[in-house]
Scaffold this motif. Structure first.
Motif, PDB file in Angstrom:
ATOM      1  N   PRO A 131       0.813  -1.225   0.000  1.00  0.00           N
ATOM      2  CA  PRO A 131       0.000   0.000   0.000  1.00  0.00           C
ATOM      3  C   PRO A 131       0.848   1.277   0.000  1.00  0.00           C
ATOM      4  O   PRO A 131       0.470   2.277  -0.616  1.00  0.00           O
ATOM      5  N   ALA A 132       1.978   1.252   0.664  1.00  0.00           N
ATOM      6  CA  ALA A 132       2.823   2.449   0.691  1.00  0.00           C
ATOM      7  C   ALA A 132       3.340   2.803  -0.698  1.00  0.00           C
ATOM      8  O   ALA A 132       3.532   3.979  -1.018  1.00  0.00           O
ATOM      9  N   PHE A 135       0.442   4.609  -2.370  1.00  0.00           N
ATOM     10  CA  PHE A 135       0.216   5.957  -1.845  1.00  0.00           C
ATOM     11  C   PHE A 135       1.310   6.919  -2.319  1.00  0.00           C
ATOM     12  O   PHE A 135       1.032   8.063  -2.655  1.00  0.00           O
ATOM     13  N   ALA A 136       2.548   6.460  -2.326  1.00  0.00           N
ATOM     14  CA  ALA A 136       3.655   7.336  -2.724  1.00  0.00           C
ATOM     15  C   ALA A 136       3.571   7.688  -4.206  1.00  0.00           C
ATOM     16  O   ALA A 136       3.716   8.853  -4.592  1.00  0.00           O
ATOM     17  N   ASP A 138       0.929   7.504  -6.209  1.00  0.00           N
ATOM     18  CA  ASP A 138      -0.259   8.309  -6.483  1.00  0.00           C
ATOM     19  C   ASP A 138      -0.063   9.755  -6.011  1.00  0.00           C
ATOM     20  O   ASP A 138      -0.586  10.695  -6.629  1.00  0.00           O
ATOM     21  N   ALA A 139       0.685   9.927  -4.924  1.00  0.00           N
ATOM     22  CA  ALA A 139       0.974  11.287  -4.448  1.00  0.00           C
ATOM     23  C   ALA A 139       1.781  12.059  -5.496  1.00  0.00           C
ATOM     24  O   ALA A 139       1.607  13.278  -5.662  1.00  0.00           O
ATOM     25  N   ASN A 228      11.328  12.133  -1.458  1.00  0.00           N
ATOM     26  CA  ASN A 228      10.504  11.404  -0.476  1.00  0.00           C
ATOM     27  C   ASN A 228       9.669  10.311  -1.145  1.00  0.00           C
ATOM     28  O   ASN A 228       9.486   9.227  -0.578  1.00  0.00           O
ATOM     29  N   VAL A 232      10.295   6.613   0.333  1.00  0.00           N
ATOM     30  CA  VAL A 232       9.198   5.888   0.985  1.00  0.00           C
ATOM     31  C   VAL A 232       9.033   4.499   0.376  1.00  0.00           C
ATOM     32  O   VAL A 232       8.771   3.521   1.093  1.00  0.00           O
TER      33      VAL A 232
ATOM     34  N   PRO B 131       7.275  11.182   5.598  1.00  0.00           N
ATOM     35  CA  PRO B 131       6.601  11.321   4.293  1.00  0.00           C
ATOM     36  C   PRO B 131       5.511  10.270   4.080  1.00  0.00           C
ATOM     37  O   PRO B 131       4.481  10.557   3.468  1.00  0.00           O
ATOM     38  N   ALA B 132       5.711   9.063   4.586  1.00  0.00           N
ATOM     39  CA  ALA B 132       4.691   8.022   4.407  1.00  0.00           C
ATOM     40  C   ALA B 132       3.387   8.385   5.118  1.00  0.00           C
ATOM     41  O   ALA B 132       2.299   8.026   4.657  1.00  0.00           O
ATOM     42  N   PHE B 135       1.653  10.819   2.755  1.00  0.00           N
ATOM     43  CA  PHE B 135       1.106  10.167   1.556  1.00  0.00           C
ATOM     44  C   PHE B 135      -0.140   9.353   1.892  1.00  0.00           C
ATOM     45  O   PHE B 135      -1.119   9.346   1.148  1.00  0.00           O
ATOM     46  N   ALA B 136      -0.101   8.647   3.009  1.00  0.00           N
ATOM     47  CA  ALA B 136      -1.241   7.797   3.383  1.00  0.00           C
ATOM     48  C   ALA B 136      -2.466   8.646   3.721  1.00  0.00           C
ATOM     49  O   ALA B 136      -3.579   8.361   3.275  1.00  0.00           O
ATOM     50  N   ALA B 139      -3.875  10.327   0.715  1.00  0.00           N
ATOM     51  CA  ALA B 139      -4.582   9.344  -0.118  1.00  0.00           C
ATOM     52  C   ALA B 139      -6.010   9.140   0.381  1.00  0.00           C
ATOM     53  O   ALA B 139      -6.938   8.934  -0.416  1.00  0.00           O
ATOM     54  N   ASN B 228      -5.515  -0.096   5.064  1.00  0.00           N
ATOM     55  CA  ASN B 228      -4.157   0.146   4.550  1.00  0.00           C
ATOM     56  C   ASN B 228      -3.646   1.532   4.939  1.00  0.00           C
ATOM     57  O   ASN B 228      -2.461   1.697   5.242  1.00  0.00           O
ATOM     58  N   VAL B 229      -4.532   2.530   4.888  1.00  0.00           N
ATOM     59  CA  VAL B 229      -4.134   3.894   5.288  1.00  0.00           C
ATOM     60  C   VAL B 229      -3.608   3.887   6.722  1.00  0.00           C
ATOM     61  O   VAL B 229      -2.588   4.523   7.032  1.00  0.00           O
ATOM     62  N   VAL B 232      -0.187   1.498   7.014  1.00  0.00           N
ATOM     63  CA  VAL B 232       1.010   2.128   6.443  1.00  0.00           C
ATOM     64  C   VAL B 232       1.616   3.117   7.442  1.00  0.00           C
ATOM     65  O   VAL B 232       2.846   3.210   7.567  1.00  0.00           O
TER      66      VAL B 232
END
Lengths: 260, 260
Positions: A131-132, A135-136, A138-139, A228, A232, B131-132, B135-136, B139, B228-229, B232
């Motif tokens: 998942p990370a 998220f990274a 997509d960011a 980042n 990540v 940073p994670a 991003f999470a 998201a 997942n959010v 992470v």
């Protein structure tokens, strides 16, 4: 709590970003401190310390990043008012997507995942990625759509630092892994010429389009953001597949998506 | 590579989601397998195994999540066509933002970061978060804006599983950490009554608004996304502050943002 053995070099006190040269010097300093060539996972990858399942996990997750780059660049393209800049930028999409009868970067990455024994449908589905990673990545796509066109271009500047890591990776992986050969590494060998062209264009663009200290600071922040995004992804791989905390639902080597 | 000592329970083979009861059973199964009460970082937090700097890192990063919840709920509100649903949903924003003269969840979280010796301006700036984390959380805000209103409501359903973890946390942290007292834990004690109300409404909403197996499957996927959010964020904390790989620029206990 332990700390990393090799802390990143301290950044020098912020200097006035009063010229294009000062901007470029600062960008190179950010790269030296934060680019993911410094990440422990890459040291393991390039020195042969990973097993096949760990390399599979890296290639599987990184495929999601690769697959989103043409979408990211299409968003960037949609932000650029200047036709000359668009003409230059659009070859990035071609480089990754290829053309009829001509392979692109995504095909070349799939050659790598094939060689690692991963099932193509599983790789393309992204069903097993961390998942990370999602998220990274997509960011990153979100960033280039929401921020200024200058920020969007600047976020590509990690490519300034890519050739060195690609050379290390090609040499290191060929030396250490019996499931790797030059044919399989052609994504990286191709990027050795593509990345400098792209990075050179983007660097010239930010040098001439960031005209105030505030704009130059924004360019630096965009590069930090992008470092980042890359960092990540490796932190997540390291935590899942080196430390061993695979999150629920993610790829488990030997159980999912291909041959062990 | 080591693996987690306690793997998540295997999900039963997917059953037909042909009723609201089948949906609810499946949602509870997802919670049992994927909610972050199972995460090793929470076991460390609740059993007193973390030091003050590690608890600071958790509270600092989690503040960013808390601070974005009212924005997330404002986006959800903007997706709801039905006035009755909006009237119910808007108290979530009030719960977190508070009112003139009445503290909200964000104030209560800052009471915790204060007690941990973190500087308020540093916490609110989010300058030191991982940073994670960013991003999470981002998201999550993005998800509720892009997906269907049904998905947006469904992604809040992790609150079904929150009271149990909050009870464990209050008891565990009061027992084990001398920098914690009931006053400081009032964010969680307040949530013990707020979360069941919110979760009950959202559960009733998805039970009646997901009318086809496909819509019920989408509700399940929204809950998986949200787990997942949360997961992470703990993976990133664990990697940075338990394993010890603090990424460039992130909070370093004893060096940044408050007293050691």
């Amino acid at each position: 709590m332990t700390l990393d053995l090799v802390p990143p070099p301290a950044l020098s006190p912020a200097r006035a970003l009063d010229s294009a040269d000062a901007l470029e010097a600062r960008l190179r300093e950010i790269g030296a401190a934060r680019y993911h060539d410094r990440h422990p996972f890459h040291h393991l990858l390039h020195s042969g310390a990973l097993n096949r399942g760990q390399v599979q996990a890296w290639a599987l997750n990184r495929f999601y990043y690769q697959s989103m780059i043409p979408l990211k660049d299409a968003v960037v393209l949609s932000r650029l008012q200047d036709r000359e800049t668009r003409r230059e930028w659009r070859h990035r999409i071609e480089d990754h997507d290829g053309s009829a009868g001509e392979e692109g970067g995504i095909d070349r990455w799939l050659a790598l995942t094939d060689a690692l024994g991963l099932d193509r449908d599983y790789v393309v589905s992204a069903a097993g990625i961390l998942p990370a990673t999602r998220f990274a990545v997509d960011a990153y796509v979100d960033f280039v759509g929401r921020r200024s066109p200058l920020d969007a271009v600047a976020s590509s500047l990690t490519e300034l630092f890519a050739p060195a890591i690609h050379e290390q990776r090609i040499a290191g992986m060929l030396r250490h892994y019996d499931f790797v050969n030059p044919e399989v590494m052609r994504y990286f060998s191709t990027r050795l010429t593509q990345a400098p062209r792209d990075a050179g264009f983007a660097l010239a663009y930010v040098r001439s389009n960031a005209r105030t200290p505030e704009q130059r600071e924004a360019v630096c922040q965009a590069l930090i953001f992008k470092t980042n995004v890359l960092w990540v992804q490796l932190d997540a791989l390291h935590h899942a597949y080196v430390t061993g905390h695979v999150p629920p639902g993610a790829f488990r080597p030997g159980q999912d998506g291909g041959t062990a």
